[in-house]
Design an enzyme around this catalytic site. Structure first.
Site, mmCIF file in Angstrom:
data_model
loop_
_atom_site.group_PDB
_atom_site.id
_atom_site.type_symbol
_atom_site.label_atom_id
_atom_site.label_comp_id
_atom_site.label_asym_id
_atom_site.label_seq_id
_atom_site.Cartn_x
_atom_site.Cartn_y
_atom_site.Cartn_z
ATOM 1 N N SER A 122 17.120 24.315 22.156
ATOM 2 C CA SER A 122 16.633 25.678 21.964
ATOM 3 C C SER A 122 15.133 25.761 22.205
ATOM 4 O O SER A 122 14.390 24.789 21.989
ATOM 5 C CB SER A 122 16.946 26.131 20.534
ATOM 6 O OG SER A 122 16.272 27.327 20.207
ATOM 7 N N TYR A 146 15.962 25.477 12.101
ATOM 8 C CA TYR A 146 16.809 25.358 13.287
ATOM 9 C C TYR A 146 16.075 24.622 14.403
ATOM 10 O O TYR A 146 16.609 23.689 15.016
ATOM 11 C CB TYR A 146 17.222 26.758 13.746
ATOM 12 C CG TYR A 146 18.004 26.811 15.037
ATOM 13 C CD1 TYR A 146 19.323 26.398 15.086
ATOM 14 C CD2 TYR A 146 17.429 27.307 16.208
ATOM 15 C CE1 TYR A 146 20.055 26.464 16.261
ATOM 16 C CE2 TYR A 146 18.145 27.382 17.391
ATOM 17 C CZ TYR A 146 19.463 26.956 17.416
ATOM 18 O OH TYR A 146 20.180 27.026 18.581
ATOM 19 N N LYS A 150 17.070 20.978 16.100
ATOM 20 C CA LYS A 150 17.292 20.815 17.538
ATOM 21 C C LYS A 150 16.312 19.812 18.148
ATOM 22 O O LYS A 150 16.676 19.029 19.043
ATOM 23 C CB LYS A 150 17.189 22.172 18.239
ATOM 24 C CG LYS A 150 18.385 23.074 18.018
ATOM 25 C CD LYS A 150 19.654 22.477 18.619
ATOM 26 C CE LYS A 150 20.824 23.420 18.578
ATOM 27 N NZ LYS A 150 22.040 22.841 19.194
#
Length: 321
Positions: A122, A146, A150
């Site tokens: 991402s 998040y 990642k």
């Protein structure tokens, strides 16, 4: 050629599956089996080769071991808890995005066959005090849970590839727009809904200012790039196996103007502007100026204007009237 799609019930996973069914080959070999796995058993697809479906919780190592067969050649790893969910529910994000990914990689290491692993990362791995533009050599500096999860996944893909446990490659996806279906818990969900819902005659809420910029790619180009990425030779990837997928830098206003250019003035009238500071604060932490020379040199592509994104949604995903 035996292929596994983890996250095979999601919209990108299913689009990749359908594209593979049309192609019939991957990495120069005929596909002999495709397995779709997700937290709930995915619906099967029609294909000229056997398609199996399975329920698998990637946070459970025993289930992962049972899912990844010893003769698996290529794994597309799409399963993830999305941004807002991972931020609100820290344990969920860690279990799926970090430990789930580690379970997949550890199963591959145990096999000893070094399967190709395509990992979706991402843009959220970038942020904070790094200068624009973001290049192939910018150091990840995530500002969300998040993004952190990642980024760790990227480091693991690189190291497991260096050790010869997998033949990994990771792609930081731009925000995918226009996504079909319903809004999800991703902070970027509105970046599709403000186009999708008006095209379907429904009201949509935009929680940020029209000047907000971001980096976008259509589902169609994303799928094409993921399959190209699976077919890249390891020697061409170099020591950094992860890269940013090409996309377009656009403001919300430019997206809406493209919607109007394709569909006329009426859909844009259904967009309502209601600020949401929780969403806006997350989006402001993202970067949007990306230079993707490595991916482009390897043959990955962006859309040619956001009008393409709108047209692709109408052609590929818009529900029948």
């Amino acid at each position: 050629m035996n292929v596994l799609i983890i996250g095979g019930g999601g919209f990108i996973g299913r689009k990749v599956a359908h594209q593979l069914a049309q192609r019939k080959t991957l990495r120069g070999q005929e596909i002999t089996r495709l397995t779709l796995a997700d937290i709930a058993t995915p619906e099967p697809i029609e294909a000229p080769f056997p398609v199996e479906t399975a329920a698998c919780d990637i946070t459970d190592r025993a289930q992962v071991d049972g899912m990844i067969a010893g003769d698996t050649d290529v794994i597309f790893h799409f399963a993830a808890v999305v941004s807002s969910h991972a931020e609100a529910e820290f344990d969920d994000g860690m279990q799926v995005n970090l430990y789930g990914t580690l379970n997949v990689l550890e199963r591959c290491r145990a096999l000893g066959t070094a399967p190709v692993v395509v990992f979706t990362s991402s843009l959220a791995v970038f942020g904070g005090e790094v200068p624009d533009p973001i290049t192939d050599h910018t150091i990840p500096n995530p500002q969300t849970s998040y993004g952190t999860q990642k980024a760790i996944g990227e480091f693991l893909v690189n190291d497991y590839s260096r050790k010869g446990f997998i033949d990994g490659r990771g792609f930081r996806l731009p925000t995918i727009s226009v996504r079909p279906g319903k809004p999800n818990r991703a902070a970027s969900s509105f970046m599709s809904s403000i186009i999708r819902e008006p095209l379907n005659g429904q009201e949509a809420i935009c929680p940020v200012d029209e000047s907000q910029e971001h980096f976008y790619l259509s589902p169609r180009r994303c799928v094409e790039n993921l399959i190209k990425g699976a077919e890249l030779d390891a020697a061409d990837l170099g020591q950094q196996r992860c890269m940013t997928m090409p996309g377009q830098r656009l403001s919300i206003r430019q997206m809406i103007d493209a919607l109007t250019n394709v569909a006329g003035p009426e859909p844009a009238k259904l967009i309502k502007w209601e600020g949401d500071e929780d969403i806006a604060s997350i989006v402001r932490g993202w970067r949007y100026d990306y230079r993707t020379e490595k991916a482009r040199a390897l043959g990955l592509e962006a859309d040619d204007g956001f009008e393409e994104n709108v047209r692709f949604y109408i052609e590929d995903d818009q529900p029948a009237a």
